[in-house]
Design an enzyme around this catalytic site. Structure first.
Site, short mmCIF file in Angstrom:
data_model
loop_
_atom_site.label_atom_id
_atom_site.label_comp_id
_atom_site.label_asym_id
_atom_site.label_seq_id
_atom_site.Cartn_x
_atom_site.Cartn_y
_atom_site.Cartn_z
N HIS A 174 56.08 38.12 -18.35
CA HIS A 174 56.17 37.86 -16.91
C HIS A 174 57.55 37.33 -16.57
O HIS A 174 58.09 36.46 -17.26
CB HIS A 174 55.09 36.84 -16.54
CG HIS A 174 54.90 36.64 -15.08
ND1 HIS A 174 54.47 37.65 -14.24
CD2 HIS A 174 55.04 35.54 -14.28
CE1 HIS A 174 54.35 37.18 -13.01
NE2 HIS A 174 54.72 35.91 -13.00
N SER A 200 55.59 38.33 -8.58
CA SER A 200 54.51 37.38 -8.81
C SER A 200 53.93 36.93 -7.46
O SER A 200 53.43 37.77 -6.72
CB SER A 200 55.01 36.21 -9.65
OG SER A 200 53.95 35.44 -10.17
N GLU A 229 52.90 40.82 -19.80
CA GLU A 229 53.07 39.74 -18.83
C GLU A 229 52.57 38.39 -19.34
O GLU A 229 53.23 37.36 -19.22
CB GLU A 229 52.31 40.09 -17.54
CG GLU A 229 52.74 41.34 -16.83
CD GLU A 229 53.67 41.08 -15.66
OE1 GLU A 229 54.14 39.93 -15.51
OE2 GLU A 229 53.91 42.03 -14.90
#
Length: 485
Positions: free
Chosen positions: A401, A186, A308
């Site tokens: 995610h 990320s 995600e």
């Protein structure tokens, strides 16, 4: 207890029963407060005697995640100003071993996270012959707010300072300074995307792994100035370094969190610039998209998770109530024609709701397409997709995610991952994914064919028959983004 040497002085670590020695909370830069607030990281002060390194040091100041993410995403908070510190796990403390090194950059939207969360314990990497390093870097306003007379991207400068420390000191912990892999997820991966085109980072790492982030997330200077002006307005101050430094952290940190909530509630490009789409008011600042190209000189492993954006839609309840009008508006804001693009996404997902389609479109815009563009720009890169679906939220959370993290770190039993993983996650998948990361750090190959524009080989990490390399997955959807993203 085990002692290793650094340029600042010796440090004392602890060796576990499995033969892994950890050194925790070692400063790689001076505390970034007082006269050093909002400035480049300064070298750490040397110490006399042997410094104890058996407990984690302070974390960079940050506000807690807002519900429901406060229980879903691993996080910790340790007070103190000496927050620019790192942690090392090694199977061979002392010089001479020359083992590969992996340096972890945590995620958290540039406002949260730390390198000392139990979720990022590097013991499994050390068990498998790699020296693992995790670190803190400045977050939010301290790390990424644009301020007149102060350097931009102070959080990135911290990361570079940590990588320099690793280059200068890691041999004393059994590592090879010429065989460093930087890996992150990320915001950590987005940071690596920026470091790949930063001259000051050149030569500090040989390989890089980017999980759910690449080169496309940044703020142009004018957008960053909008963020600074709005934060100053909320605090009732002028947008200067001196004024922000005078605001107590118990006031500054909640204001930062409120600012991000404002962006999500009212994503107006006139008000926020690029942050209106990125949903992150604190990001690396740059003039435009910079892809490293064939001359990069760094081996790359890049990828994303198949679903995600479900992390942001399912726990909040938005997945099931999102209207078609919102789906069409967001698709258009991302640069696609809804009339052309949405039928393509629907064809691959018969019966999908608007929320499920938004997950697919937003996942591509935020994560999958930037990963593909980076792989296209650097020949010989490797691409992956994580596709195992969590059983949490009655299975709706999917391959969301951050879900790959416990598999990468081989920490399926860490309680902090439980809210994402659910019961009985597949150890065989952790063995495969963690093993691929270790192989890449050691050899430059994770074990499958490199990506190219002809075959577009993408490794699918999943359980059962869905696992393995595939060619050009969801090609029609990928083609929608040509010339757009």
């Amino acid at each position: 207890m085990t002692v290793s040497a650094t340029r600042q002085g010796p440090v004392r670590g602890r060796t576990s029963r499995d033969g892994v020695t950890s050194f925790l909370g070692i400063p790689y830069a001076a505390p970034p407060f007082g006269t050093l607030r909002f400035r480049e990281p300064a070298p750490p002060e040397p110490w006399t005697g042997t410094r104890d390194a058996t407990a984690h040091g302070p974390t960079a100041p940050h506000a807690p995640y807002a519900p429901p993410f406060d229980v879903l995403i691993p996080e910790n908070d340790i007070a103190g100003e000496d927050c620019l510190n790192l942690n090392i796990w090694t199977p061979a403390p002392g010089p001479g071993a020359r083992l590969p090194v992996m340096v972890w950059l945590h995620g958290g939207a540039f406002t949260n996270g730390s390198g000392s969360a139990s979720a990022y314990d590097g013991g499994a990497f050390a068990r498998d012959g790699v020296v693992c390093v995790t670190l803190n870097y400045r977050l939010g306003a301290d790390g990424f707010l644009r301020l007149p007379g102060r350097p931009d991207n102070r959080g990135l400068l911290d990361q570079i300072a940590a990588l320099r420390w690793v280059r200068e000191n890691i041999a004393g912990f059994g590592g090879d300074p010429d065989l460093v892999t930087v890996f992150g997820e990320s915001a950590g991966a987005m940071s690596i995307g920026a470091l790949l085109t930063t001259d000051a980072a050149r030569g500090l790492f040989r390989r890089a792994i980017l999980q759910s982030g690449a080169c496309h997330h940044f703020l142009r200077p004018k957008s960053a100035e909008l963020t600074a002006a709005r934060l100053a307005e909320k605090l009732g101050i002028e947008p200067t370094a001196e004024a922000f430094a005078a605001v107590p952290l118990p006031e500054l940190l909640p204001a930062q969190a409120e600012l991000r909530a404002e962006v999500n509630a009212r994503p107006d490009p006139a008000r926020w610039g690029e942050a209106a789409l990125n949903m992150m008011p604190f990001e690396p600042i740059g003039p435009g998209l910079a892809l490293p190209g064939p001359e990069c000189g760094v081996d790359l492993l890049i990828g994303s998770n198949r679903e995600e954006y479900r992390l942001f839609l399912v726990p909040t309840g938005r997945l099931d109530v999102l209207p078609e009008s919102k789906l069409r508006a967001v698709t258009a804001a991302y640069g696609l024609d809804p009339a052309e693009a949405l039928p393509v996404y629907r064809a691959g997902r018969p019966g999908a709701t608007p929320g499920e389609l938004l997950d697919a479109v937003a996942t591509d815009w935020f994560y999958r397409v930037p990963a593909i563009r980076l792989a296209e720009s650097v020949p010989g890169s490797y691409l992956y997709e994580f596709a195992w679906r969590s059983p949490r939220f009655d299975g709706a959370l999917g391959a969301c995610h951050a879900l790959e993290l416990p598999f990468v770190f081989d920490r399926l039993q860490d309680p902090s991952y439980g809210p994402l993983l659910g019961a009985h996650p597949p150890q065989a998948l952790a063995d495969a994914m963690h093993g691929a990361w270790v192989s890449f750090a050691k050899t430059g190959s994770p074990g499958w064919r490199a990506y190219d524009r002809t075959t577009r080989t993408t490794m699918t990490f999943a359980a059962g028959p869905d696992a393995g390399p595939v060619g050009d997955p969801r090609a029609r959807e990928r083609l929608l983004w040509e010339g757009v993203r």
